[in-house]
Design a protein around this motif. Structure first.
Motif, PDB file in Angstrom:
ATOM      1  N   PRO A  56       0.812  -1.226   0.000  1.00 61.53           N
ATOM      2  CA  PRO A  56       0.000   0.000   0.000  1.00 61.53           C
ATOM      3  C   PRO A  56       0.846   1.278   0.000  1.00 61.53           C
ATOM      4  O   PRO A  56       0.512   2.256  -0.682  1.00 61.53           O
ATOM      5  CB  PRO A  56      -0.837  -0.106   1.278  1.00 61.53           C
ATOM      6  CG  PRO A  56      -0.907  -1.572   1.550  1.00 61.53           C
ATOM      7  CD  PRO A  56       0.416  -2.127   1.095  1.00 61.53           C
ATOM      8  N   THR A  57       1.957   1.256   0.712  1.00 60.61           N
ATOM      9  CA  THR A  57       2.847   2.422   0.740  1.00 60.61           C
ATOM     10  C   THR A  57       3.471   2.642  -0.633  1.00 60.61           C
ATOM     11  O   THR A  57       3.568   3.788  -1.097  1.00 60.61           O
ATOM     12  CB  THR A  57       3.959   2.215   1.794  1.00 60.61           C
ATOM     13  OG1 THR A  57       3.335   1.979   3.064  1.00 60.61           O
ATOM     14  CG2 THR A  57       4.866   3.421   1.883  1.00 60.61           C
ATOM     15  N   GLN A  60       0.848   4.108  -2.885  1.00 58.04           N
ATOM     16  CA  GLN A  60       0.626   5.508  -2.530  1.00 58.04           C
ATOM     17  C   GLN A  60       1.773   6.389  -3.020  1.00 58.04           C
ATOM     18  O   GLN A  60       1.554   7.509  -3.477  1.00 58.04           O
ATOM     19  CB  GLN A  60       0.456   5.661  -1.009  1.00 58.04           C
ATOM     20  CG  GLN A  60       0.107   7.076  -0.582  1.00 58.04           C
ATOM     21  CD  GLN A  60      -1.165   7.586  -1.242  1.00 58.04           C
ATOM     22  OE1 GLN A  60      -2.197   6.935  -1.198  1.00 58.04           O
ATOM     23  NE2 GLN A  60      -1.099   8.751  -1.877  1.00 58.04           N
TER      24      GLN A  60
END
Length: 159
Positions: A56-57, A60
């Motif tokens: 997810p990082t 993002q």
């Protein structure tokens, strides 16, 4: 029913088969080498990968970099592909984007610099008009990660 000439051809083939030197057998497929050095290299590669929990990082970061470089994103497609045999996973990210050729180029460069385990798998460019700088692109990324449950090399064997 075979004709006389077909029988003659068949007999010639039988004679040729008997007279022909034996064909060498095909070599058995050779397995990739499994030396200790290869295993060490693979383990070093895997140890340098981010955890699958960091996906997810990483996504993002891609979205933030696109925004910083003035690239607009359309809905992306995401697919997680664990490879138990190799010992790591691939997270495929397909992003349709729009921007100038300069913006797209800078975005790709920044994303690759920011995330060493990210690679461009495919890049398709389309320009509506020859005289415009605006392009539509379909970027297919692959993010390599450790498998879920794999130990964090920074912590040693413990989790």
């Amino acid at each position: 029913v075979f004709s006389a000439w077909q029988h003659a051809d068949l007999e010639r083939l039988r004679v040729l088969q008997v007279q022909a030197p034996a064909m060498p057998r095909r070599a058995e497929p050779v397995a990739l080498s499994d030396t200790a050095q290869d295993r060490v290299r693979l383990q070093a590669f895997i140890a340098g990968l981010p955890s699958h929990r960091d996906i997810p990082t990483a996504v993002q970061t891609l979205l933030t970099l696109a925004d910083q470089h003035g690239v607009s994103l359309v809905k992306g497609d995401y697919q997680f592909q664990p490879d138990e045999v190799a010992g790591f996973a691939r997270y495929r990210i397909a992003l349709p984007i729009k921007g100038s050729s300069t913006q797209v180029r800078r975005f790709v460069s920044a994303a690759l610099s920011a995330q060493p385990s990210l690679g461009v798998e495919s890049l398709q460019l389309r320009r509506e008009q020859a005289l415009t700088d605006q392009i539509e692109a379909r970027l297919e990324w692959v993010l390599y990660t450790r498998l879920p449950g794999a130990p964090d090399p920074a912590l040693g064997a413990r989790r």
